[in-house]
Scaffold this motif. Structure first.
Motif, PDB file in Angstrom:
ATOM      1  N   GLU A 141       0.856  -1.181   0.000  1.00  0.00           N
ATOM      2  CA  GLU A 141       0.000   0.000   0.000  1.00  0.00           C
ATOM      3  C   GLU A 141       0.890   1.228   0.000  1.00  0.00           C
ATOM      4  N   ARG A 142       0.381   2.301  -0.570  1.00  0.00           N
ATOM      5  CA  ARG A 142       1.154   3.531  -0.655  1.00  0.00           C
ATOM      6  C   ARG A 142       1.657   3.960   0.730  1.00  0.00           C
ATOM      7  N   ASP A 143       2.939   4.302   0.792  1.00  0.00           N
ATOM      8  CA  ASP A 143       3.599   4.859   1.983  1.00  0.00           C
ATOM      9  C   ASP A 143       3.892   3.843   3.085  1.00  0.00           C
ATOM     10  N   ALA A 144       3.496   2.594   2.926  1.00  0.00           N
ATOM     11  CA  ALA A 144       3.678   1.637   4.033  1.00  0.00           C
ATOM     12  C   ALA A 144       5.154   1.459   4.383  1.00  0.00           C
ATOM     13  N   SER A 145       6.025   1.306   3.377  1.00  0.00           N
ATOM     14  CA  SER A 145       7.447   1.109   3.691  1.00  0.00           C
ATOM     15  C   SER A 145       8.063   2.395   4.239  1.00  0.00           C
ATOM     16  N   LYS A 146       7.558   3.541   3.783  1.00  0.00           N
ATOM     17  CA  LYS A 146       8.083   4.828   4.287  1.00  0.00           C
ATOM     18  C   LYS A 146       7.726   5.021   5.756  1.00  0.00           C
ATOM     19  N   VAL A 147       6.503   4.636   6.121  1.00  0.00           N
ATOM     20  CA  VAL A 147       6.094   4.725   7.528  1.00  0.00           C
ATOM     21  C   VAL A 147       6.971   3.788   8.360  1.00  0.00           C
ATOM     22  N   ALA A 148       7.277   2.608   7.828  1.00  0.00           N
ATOM     23  CA  ALA A 148       8.172   1.673   8.530  1.00  0.00           C
ATOM     24  C   ALA A 148       9.541   2.310   8.752  1.00  0.00           C
ATOM     25  N   LEU A 149      10.046   3.024   7.740  1.00  0.00           N
ATOM     26  CA  LEU A 149      11.353   3.677   7.856  1.00  0.00           C
ATOM     27  C   LEU A 149      11.338   4.764   8.933  1.00  0.00           C
ATOM     28  N   VAL A 150      10.269   5.547   8.996  1.00  0.00           N
ATOM     29  CA  VAL A 150      10.157   6.588  10.026  1.00  0.00           C
ATOM     30  C   VAL A 150      10.213   5.956  11.420  1.00  0.00           C
ATOM     31  N   HIS A 151       9.500   4.862  11.594  1.00  0.00           N
ATOM     32  CA  HIS A 151       9.497   4.186  12.903  1.00  0.00           C
ATOM     33  C   HIS A 151      10.847   3.532  13.196  1.00  0.00           C
ATOM     34  N   LEU A 152      11.508   3.020  12.156  1.00  0.00           N
ATOM     35  CA  LEU A 152      12.842   2.446  12.348  1.00  0.00           C
ATOM     36  C   LEU A 152      13.802   3.509  12.872  1.00  0.00           C
ATOM     37  N   VAL A 153      13.830   4.672  12.212  1.00  0.00           N
ATOM     38  CA  VAL A 153      14.765   5.729  12.616  1.00  0.00           C
ATOM     39  C   VAL A 153      14.492   6.185  14.048  1.00  0.00           C
ATOM     40  N   ALA A 154      13.211   6.307  14.397  1.00  0.00           N
ATOM     41  CA  ALA A 154      12.863   6.704  15.774  1.00  0.00           C
ATOM     42  C   ALA A 154      13.392   5.678  16.766  1.00  0.00           C
ATOM     43  N   ARG A 155      13.256   4.400  16.431  1.00  0.00           N
ATOM     44  CA  ARG A 155      13.727   3.347  17.335  1.00  0.00           C
ATOM     45  C   ARG A 155      15.248   3.335  17.417  1.00  0.00           C
ATOM     46  N   LEU A 156      15.934   3.531  16.304  1.00  0.00           N
ATOM     47  CA  LEU A 156      17.402   3.554  16.322  1.00  0.00           C
ATOM     48  C   LEU A 156      17.915   4.726  17.151  1.00  0.00           C
ATOM     49  N   ASN A 157      17.304   5.882  16.999  1.00  0.00           N
ATOM     50  CA  ASN A 157      17.702   7.043  17.797  1.00  0.00           C
ATOM     51  C   ASN A 157      17.474   6.783  19.282  1.00  0.00           C
ATOM     52  N   ALA A 158      16.326   6.192  19.606  1.00  0.00           N
ATOM     53  CA  ALA A 158      16.011   5.916  21.013  1.00  0.00           C
ATOM     54  C   ALA A 158      16.958   4.879  21.603  1.00  0.00           C
ATOM     55  N   GLY A 159      17.450   3.957  20.766  1.00  0.00           N
ATOM     56  CA  GLY A 159      18.294   2.868  21.258  1.00  0.00           C
ATOM     57  C   GLY A 159      19.774   3.164  21.273  1.00  0.00           C
ATOM     58  N   GLY A 160      20.164   4.369  20.826  1.00  0.00           N
ATOM     59  CA  GLY A 160      21.573   4.742  20.868  1.00  0.00           C
ATOM     60  C   GLY A 160      22.393   4.323  19.664  1.00  0.00           C
ATOM     61  N   PHE A 161      21.744   4.032  18.534  1.00  0.00           N
ATOM     62  CA  PHE A 161      22.484   3.697  17.316  1.00  0.00           C
ATOM     63  C   PHE A 161      23.149   4.947  16.743  1.00  0.00           C
ATOM     64  N   THR A 162      24.299   4.749  16.086  1.00  0.00           N
ATOM     65  CA  THR A 162      25.031   5.892  15.518  1.00  0.00           C
ATOM     66  C   THR A 162      25.145   5.826  13.991  1.00  0.00           C
ATOM     67  N   LEU A 163      24.841   4.655  13.395  1.00  0.00           N
ATOM     68  CA  LEU A 163      25.000   4.514  11.940  1.00  0.00           C
ATOM     69  C   LEU A 163      23.817   3.754  11.355  1.00  0.00           C
ATOM     70  N   LEU A 164      23.189   4.347  10.331  1.00  0.00           N
ATOM     71  CA  LEU A 164      22.174   3.647   9.537  1.00  0.00           C
ATOM     72  C   LEU A 164      22.702   3.554   8.114  1.00  0.00           C
ATOM     73  N   ASP A 165      23.121   2.358   7.756  1.00  0.00           N
ATOM     74  CA  ASP A 165      23.717   2.077   6.450  1.00  0.00           C
ATOM     75  C   ASP A 165      22.600   1.674   5.489  1.00  0.00           C
ATOM     76  N   THR A 166      22.510   2.343   4.342  1.00  0.00           N
ATOM     77  CA  THR A 166      21.496   1.984   3.340  1.00  0.00           C
ATOM     78  C   THR A 166      22.122   1.240   2.155  1.00  0.00           C
ATOM     79  N   GLN A 167      23.421   0.949   2.248  1.00  0.00           N
ATOM     80  CA  GLN A 167      24.188   0.243   1.218  1.00  0.00           C
ATOM     81  C   GLN A 167      24.351   1.089  -0.045  1.00  0.00           C
TER      82      GLN A 167
END
Length: 200
Positions: A141-167
């Motif tokens: 569905e439109r935007d579903a993967s983008k919404v997943a990405l927004v939630h991923l970044v929020a979780r990585l920031n909250a968990g103390g991650f420093t690098l998000l590699d997109t290859q």
């Protein structure tokens, strides 16, 4: 990787720690090959940009977002044929097996977006120390993967991650602030990140 020792989850994690990852030529391929791009895509966690329309979609609660509840379903959906350049996939059965193993030992994660209980989109990736390696995403569905990405970044920031590699850098990712850097610069970010501790 014909004729070589089989790839294990341990070998896979060692490769990620050195900036190397596997792909298959196509989804029907039986073997894998190692990739270490000269230019690497990353998404700076402190510079993540959410377009206005997407921010509205996220706030609307159209999708119920979960983590790690349907890993194998997500990776198989990422491998499935889609439109345009999604007709072929670098995710073969061996990739599915290896990353499902990584998930079982806590080094791979999925984000699921559901609507009315059905999987509408999502993404998966690998975590090692404070580095997260985004592997693939899909949308039914439109935007579903983008919404997943927004939630991923929020979780990585909250968990103390420093690098998000997109290859690799794509037009799709650059709208969120993704950039391309040289391999040497990438490794300077990678090595300290994998030594740190973060929580998904």
């Amino acid at each position: 990787m014909h004729g070589h020792a089989p790839v294990t989850s341990e070998l896979l994690l060692r490769a990620y720690a050195e900036g190397i990852f596997p792909m298959a030529e196509r989804r029907e391929a039986e073997s894998l090959y190692w990739v270490s791009p000269d230019a690497r895509g990353i998404l700076p966690l402190d510079g993540f940009h959410v377009p206005h329309r997407l921010a509205r979609t996220v706030r609307s609660g159209r999708f119920a977002v979960t983590f790690d509840t349907a890993f194998e379903e997500v990776i198989r959906a990422c491998a499935a044929p889609g439109r345009g350049d999604r007709r072929q996939s670098w995710i073969n059965d061996e990739i599915v097996r290896l990353y499902t193993e990584l998930f079982a030992i806590g080094h791979a994660h999925s984000v699921e977006c559901r609507r009315d209980g059905a999987l509408a989109g999502g993404l998966y990736g690998v975590s090692l120390g404070a580095a997260f390696f985004g592997e693939s995403m899909f949308s039914r569905e439109r935007d579903a993967s983008k919404v997943a990405l927004v939630h991923l970044v929020a979780r990585l920031n909250a968990g103390g991650f420093t690098l998000l590699d997109t290859q690799f850098l794509t037009d799709h990712l650059s709208q969120f602030g993704a950039v391309e850097i040289a391999k040497e610069e990438y490794l300077e970010l990678l090595y300290p990140a994998v030594e740190k501790c973060a929580h998904f």
